[in-house]
Design a protein around this motif. Structure first.
Motif, PDB file in Angstrom:
ATOM      1  N   SER A 204       0.824  -1.207   0.000  1.00 34.16           N
ATOM      2  CA  SER A 204       0.000   0.000   0.000  1.00 34.16           C
ATOM      3  C   SER A 204       0.859   1.258   0.000  1.00 34.16           C
ATOM      4  O   SER A 204       1.949   1.293   0.572  1.00 34.16           O
ATOM      5  CB  SER A 204      -0.932   0.011   1.222  1.00 34.16           C
ATOM      6  OG  SER A 204      -1.894  -1.011   1.111  1.00 34.16           O
ATOM      7  N   GLY A 205       0.368   2.290  -0.666  1.00 35.19           N
ATOM      8  CA  GLY A 205       1.068   3.572  -0.729  1.00 35.19           C
ATOM      9  C   GLY A 205       0.102   4.649  -1.160  1.00 35.19           C
ATOM     10  O   GLY A 205      -1.111   4.540  -0.934  1.00 35.19           O
ATOM     11  N   HIS A 206       0.606   5.698  -1.779  1.00 38.26           N
ATOM     12  CA  HIS A 206      -0.209   6.795  -2.265  1.00 38.26           C
ATOM     13  C   HIS A 206      -0.038   6.921  -3.783  1.00 38.26           C
ATOM     14  O   HIS A 206       0.980   6.509  -4.339  1.00 38.26           O
ATOM     15  CB  HIS A 206       0.172   8.110  -1.578  1.00 38.26           C
ATOM     16  CG  HIS A 206      -0.115   8.099  -0.104  1.00 38.26           C
ATOM     17  ND1 HIS A 206      -1.384   8.282   0.408  1.00 38.26           N
ATOM     18  CD2 HIS A 206       0.702   7.900   0.965  1.00 38.26           C
ATOM     19  CE1 HIS A 206      -1.346   8.217   1.725  1.00 38.26           C
ATOM     20  NE2 HIS A 206      -0.089   7.988   2.094  1.00 38.26           N
ATOM     21  N   LYS A 211       5.999   8.413 -10.291  1.00 40.39           N
ATOM     22  CA  LYS A 211       6.743   7.170 -10.107  1.00 40.39           C
ATOM     23  C   LYS A 211       6.472   6.164 -11.223  1.00 40.39           C
ATOM     24  O   LYS A 211       7.154   5.155 -11.331  1.00 40.39           O
ATOM     25  CB  LYS A 211       6.363   6.545  -8.759  1.00 40.39           C
ATOM     26  CG  LYS A 211       6.818   7.358  -7.553  1.00 40.39           C
ATOM     27  CD  LYS A 211       6.143   6.895  -6.271  1.00 40.39           C
ATOM     28  CE  LYS A 211       6.471   5.460  -5.935  1.00 40.39           C
ATOM     29  NZ  LYS A 211       5.891   5.048  -4.622  1.00 40.39           N
ATOM     30  N   PHE A 212       5.454   6.456 -12.061  1.00 42.54           N
ATOM     31  CA  PHE A 212       5.134   5.532 -13.148  1.00 42.54           C
ATOM     32  C   PHE A 212       6.269   5.511 -14.162  1.00 42.54           C
ATOM     33  O   PHE A 212       6.827   6.544 -14.514  1.00 42.54           O
ATOM     34  CB  PHE A 212       3.846   5.948 -13.868  1.00 42.54           C
ATOM     35  CG  PHE A 212       2.607   5.887 -13.021  1.00 42.54           C
ATOM     36  CD1 PHE A 212       2.623   5.313 -11.765  1.00 42.54           C
ATOM     37  CD2 PHE A 212       1.420   6.409 -13.486  1.00 42.54           C
ATOM     38  CE1 PHE A 212       1.487   5.252 -10.984  1.00 42.54           C
ATOM     39  CE2 PHE A 212       0.273   6.358 -12.720  1.00 42.54           C
ATOM     40  CZ  PHE A 212       0.308   5.784 -11.467  1.00 42.54           C
TER      41      PHE A 212
END
Length: 281
Positions: A204-206, A211-212
């Protein structure tokens, strides 16, 4: 080079009107693209419009529009006939109603646009409409004509401007039952669900689009650079994973870092036990 507006006209909320321009909010022009080349000559391939039966090239002035009503039978539609049903309100984006954004199914979303004031006048009216939409915490549904077709567009406040999301009509959305009805009902145990949730918590993250990474685009760029330098091209394709045999083992291996997941995936199914038939007595 400044982007070119796809549409210019007026945004209207009742009697409040302002000139606006629509710009595509996304672009794929930066992606690597290829041309088709004649292998023998090295020349680019160009496409010709030819008669499907005779194979002869047809000039643009001899091409008309036709709607297929039967095999090899078409109903001719003239330019004048299409013009006769053209919508009059092609330069006004009329707001019809306001709805909660949460009520719009993602299946209806098509393409985003940035909507900005066109010119130096009308910024006050634009701001009034923008802040009205923002204060209601809703989206405004309007109609816009693009490429001779009327579309529904949902407007919402975004930073200092407005974003418009083109929406599909109901007849363009396929019924999910046609695809999901054949999916088997499977009983999931609590242990399996708990293990899966644990994996989700670990990952899990934001949402951070920066970052893609487009791995294929990067690989294409490296391929082109190697080709230009005359370097050898080595295949980097990986073998496809085998079918997972034991789901619980796969879940546990995933939590432990995937150290044994390869063994789990590659495991062979148990051999079928063949029992000898009893002799007829």
């Amino acid at each position: 080079m400044a982007p070119r507006a796809n549409w210019k006209g007026f945004l209207r909320l009742s009697l409040v009107t302002c000139p606006i321009a629509l710009f595509p909010a996304t672009s794929e022009s930066e992606k690597i693209s290829f041309n088709q080349i004649n292998k023998k000559t090295g020349h680019r391939i160009r496409y010709l419009k030819v008669d499907a039966d005779t194979g002869e090239e047809v000039s643009n002035e001899d091409i008309i529009k036709g709607y297929q009503v039967d095999k090899d039978q078409y109903l001719e539609i003239t330019r004048d006939e299409l013009d006769s049903i053209a919508l009059e309100s092609t330069r006004t984006l009329d707001i019809d109603e306001f709805v909660p954004r949460s009520e719009i199914d993602d299946l209806y979303l098509v393409r985003p646009y940035y909507i900005v004031p066109d010119g130096k006048v009308g910024h006050d009216a634009y701001a009034v409409i923008r802040e009205t939409i923002r204060s209601l915490d809703k989206v405004a549904l309007a109609r816009v004509v693009l490429t001779n077709r009327e579309h529904v567009i949902a407007l919402e406040a975004r930073d200092k401007g407005l974003m418009g999301m083109l929406l599909r009509y109901p007849y363009e959305v396929r019924d999910p039952a046609e695809y999901f009805d054949d999916i088997q009902d499977v009983k999931i145990t609590k242990d399996m669900l708990d293990l899966a949730k644990h994996i989700v918590e670990q990952k899990s993250g934001h949402f951070e689009p920066d970052k893609f990474e487009d791995h294929y685009e990067k690989a294409l760029q490296e391929l082109l650079e190697k080709k230009q330098k005359g370097l050898p091209i080595v295949s980097q394709r990986k073998d496809a994973p085998s079918n997972v045999v034991n789901l619980m083992d796969a879940l546990r291996a995933s939590i432990s870092g995937g150290k044994s997941s390869a063994k789990v995936a590659a495991a062979k199914p148990a051999k079928k036990v063949v029992r000898p038939r009893r002799k007829a007595g």
